[in-house]
Design an enzyme around this catalytic site. Structure first.
Site, mmCIF file in Angstrom:
data_model
loop_
_atom_site.group_PDB
_atom_site.id
_atom_site.type_symbol
_atom_site.label_atom_id
_atom_site.label_comp_id
_atom_site.label_asym_id
_atom_site.label_seq_id
_atom_site.Cartn_x
_atom_site.Cartn_y
_atom_site.Cartn_z
ATOM 1 N N GLU B 91 0.809 -1.223 0.000
ATOM 2 C CA GLU B 91 0.000 0.000 0.000
ATOM 3 C C GLU B 91 0.841 1.271 0.000
ATOM 4 O OE1 GLU B 91 -0.692 -2.647 1.827
ATOM 5 O OE2 GLU B 91 -2.552 -3.222 0.834
ATOM 6 N N HIS B 161 -11.868 -5.207 8.074
ATOM 7 C CA HIS B 161 -12.594 -5.090 6.812
ATOM 8 C C HIS B 161 -13.821 -4.216 6.992
ATOM 9 C CE1 HIS B 161 -10.160 -8.727 6.280
ATOM 10 N NE2 HIS B 161 -10.215 -8.499 4.991
#
Lengths: 335, 357
Positions: B91, B161
């Protein structure tokens, strides 16, 4: 895992992990487990082989494919299942679920969702052990996908500079979710990626190869500093329960590896060939393990759900502000 | 379904140029529309962006095959693998790489697979992207940068999540933060974000990817950034929200009307930074009561900023202290998600308290 695992213990651990995963798979499909579930089927030899050469006072940290590691450290089947079911009897009191198994008593640090983040953590754990002058290592596991996270390289560098007793282990199962190593990594020699840290590639489907490599790695880590082990391994299932695992690889590949390289089957034949056990004995062991696993699952289902106070406000630190609570911190000892 | 959307978009797309203002949503709704869910609408926006601006490219983990939420389906096939491509699992690298591309004048649309994973990229976004223009005296900017990421509760996501990290980014001068709540506006907001000459963090409510469905204009249009939308008019209470929470608040407003006879004005911010203070203030001036609701935890959430600002601006008009109905100050739980989220009953109870203050 109080003493070194021998051949039989390794077999039993692998079979136990396999049965645990198969049971979890079924429970997920029956909607008893929700959320995410990442199965370890096929990779058991990595865990069992390493445990065979580690000590209980050593430390292990991994990512989310963690059920096997929890069990290998000595975690209970029932607490593992209860965690999957989100019950208070779970090893993380139902707070974490599949991806977040922890076991402080057995030096198992989880169970981490952000891949690569456990790299520096593992180096830190190793530093902590060394700082306390203990003869312990930290095994820091990650996958081929996470092998490209920048923070891993920061961890390698620190571990090498300060000679930290860290065994970095890349469980290379050839796919990061659906991305093959060819598409993700410019350098697929994961055991060489840490450049200045000694590395070794290991047949991760052979529990004895893993054990031998881990013995060497442990001695080196304690005496000199970090090493990297790349475990060549394979997962039969998809990345998680929402991945059938066939969109990015062939069924042929899965079948071939399963037939020729299954770690449990391989070890079983080895035990028989070496005269250490016969088929009937091993079948009896398999049956006993299955019974134990089934019983643990049944018991786990009886564990109650966490209370609101437990789940939402676990381990709170009460600040001075009367209406304010800061959540997620340990209760100070004085309270 | 996708093929017909693509061809219609190509036929009717207006090439965006600085001399003509883009079509608005209401103008575009007069033309042909297609029933789309949220991820299809976002797909259409990205398709249009790629079609109308050769400097646009799209990358992230797994985007090439369509992405884990199918938002990028068919884009590689249509626009080529030099413009739509996968990145490794990194990322920080993805964000930094996007910042670099934008600095050279490209228009990168980088995806972070889940907003929970955005934190390794946080430094690149906050320290590099947000400050590039300022620190170089406007010699360089990363105005072409858009970072898209699915955020929010999904029913079973657990700690990693489900997070709503908008507050961290709203605390960063130099960024814009945008969040849609409905498919048609989402298409226009994403197009506006990609074309905006500032780095934008675009958070997509994953809960709504499939469940939000409506008629979406086929045309190339934009929904302006910095403007809130009023979903429902009312004189009694001002409700402010964004993203998936809008639908929860809409239900609460309905409940308030039928059970209490209380008429709520429901405002969707759409742009969280800079947020539309004028629209909210005008409403609060009329109602005297403010309620903000978000999934993210209470302390330091964006609700705190909105309440503080409105208190400052509308103090003498307020009939009650501004209320916040939010997630609790705890990591996003696993088993008790239903208890954690600010549901319509919690909002209804807060509305009741506001009017009875």
């Amino acid at each position: 895992s109080n003493a070194e695992y021998g051949m039989m213990e390794a077999y039993k651990l692998m079979q136990t992990i396999r049965r645990f995963e198969v049971t979890a798979d079924g429970a997920y499909k029956a909607k008893l487990i929700r959320g995410f579930l990442h199965l370890y089927n096929g990779q058991e030899a990595v865990c069992a082989g390493m445990e065979a050469a580690l000590r209980s006072e050593d430390h292990i940290i991994t990512a989310y494919r963690d059920h096997g590691w929890y069990l290998g450290r000595g975690g209970s089947l029932e607490a593992g299942f209860a965690e999957l079911l989100g019950r208070i009897g779970g090893c993380s009191r139902g707070n974490g679920g599949s991806m977040h198994f922890y076991d402080k008593a057995n030096n198992f640090y989880g169970g981490n969702g952000i891949v690569g983040a456990q790299g520096p953590l593992g180096a830190g754990i190793a530093f902590g052990a060394k700082f306390k002058n203990r003869d312990e290592v930290c095994v820091t596991l990650y996958g081929d996908g996470a092998a490209n996270q920048g923070q891993l390289f920061e961890a390698y560098n620190m571990a090498q500079l300060w000679s930290l007793p860290t065994i970095f282990v890349c469980e290379n199962n050839l796919y990061g979710m659906g991305t093959s190593i060819e598409r993700a990594s410019a350098n697929r020699n994961f055991y060489k990626r840490a450049e200045y840290v000694p590395g070794m590639r290991v047949d991760g489907m052979d529990v004895l190869a893993v054990r031998a490599a881990t013995r060497w790695a442990r001695d080196h880590a304690v005496a000199h500093g970090p090493v990297v082990l790349e475990m060549e391994t394979y997962r039969y299932a998809g990345h998680s329960m929402s991945d059938p695992g066939t969109a990015y690889r062939t069924r042929e590949e899965i079948r071939t590896i399963r037939q020729n390289k299954d770690p449990i089957e391989r070890h079983r034949r080895r035990l028989i060939d070496a005269g250490m056990a016969d088929l009937a004995e091993l079948k009896a062991i398999d049956k006993e393990i299955k019974t134990r696993v089934d019983e643990a699952f049944a018991a786990a289902k009886l564990s109650p759900e966490p209370t609101v106070a437990e789940s939402l406000y676990a381990h709170q630190q009460v600040l001075e502000l009367p209406t304010h609570r800061n959540i997620g911190c340990e209760v100070p000892a004085s309270q | 379904m996708f093929k017909s959307v693509r061809s219609k978009t190509c036929v009717l797309a207006r090439r965006f140029s600085t001399s003509a203002s883009p079509l608005t949503l209401s103008e575009a709704m007069k033309g042909p529309t297609t029933k789309l869910n949220l991820f299809m609408a976002l797909n259409a926006a990205m398709d249009t962006a790629l079609s109308t601006d050769p400097s646009v490219c799209l990358f992230g983990e797994d985007v090439a095959f369509g992405g884990v939420f199918r938002a990028t389906t068919d884009l590689r096939e249509k626009h080529g693998d030099d413009r739509v491509f996968n990145t490794p699992l990194c990322e920080q690298g993805i964000a930094g790489f996007a910042v670099g591309m934008a600095a050279v004048g490209a228009t990168p649309v980088a995806e972070i697979q889940f907003a929970d994973y955005i934190f390794p990229a946080f430094d690149q976004i906050v320290n590099e992207a947000a400050k590039y223009r300022y620190r170089s005296g406007n010699q360089f900017d990363v105005g072409g940068l858009t970072i898209r990421s699915p955020y929010g509760a999904v029913g079973h996501g657990g700690l990693y999540h489900s997070q709503s990290p908008e507050a961290y980014f709203c605390h960063t001068p130099g960024l814009k933060v945008v969040m849609p709540a409905t498919p048609a506006a989402a298409k226009g907001l994403l197009l506006a974000s990609i074309r905006d000459k500032n780095p934008v963090v675009f958070l997509e409510p994953k809960w709504l990817y499939r469940s939000a469905v409506e008629e979406v204009p086929d045309a190339d249009f934009e929904v302006p950034l910095g403007e809130a939308a009023v979903w429902r008019q009312g004189d009694d209470v001002t409700l402010v929200g964004w993203g998936a929470q809008m639908h929860v608040m809409a239900e609460a407003a309905e409940l308030a009307a039928s059970e209490l006879g209380v008429e709520c004005e429901l405002i969707e911010l759409r742009t969280l930074l800079p947020w539309d203070q004028a629209t909210v203030a005008a409403s609060v001036e009329r109602t005297g009561r403010l309620l903000v609701s978000h999934e993210a935890p209470r302390t330091g959430g964006l609700g705190a900023e909105i309440c503080a600002q409105m208190q400052e601006q509308c103090f003498l008009r307020l009939e009650a202290p501004p209320a916040r109905v939010t997630g609790y100050d705890t990591p996003f739980p696993l088993v008790f998600e239903k208890l954690y989220v600010p549901d319509k009953l919690k909002i209804f109870a807060a509305i009741k308290d506001l009017v009875n203050y």
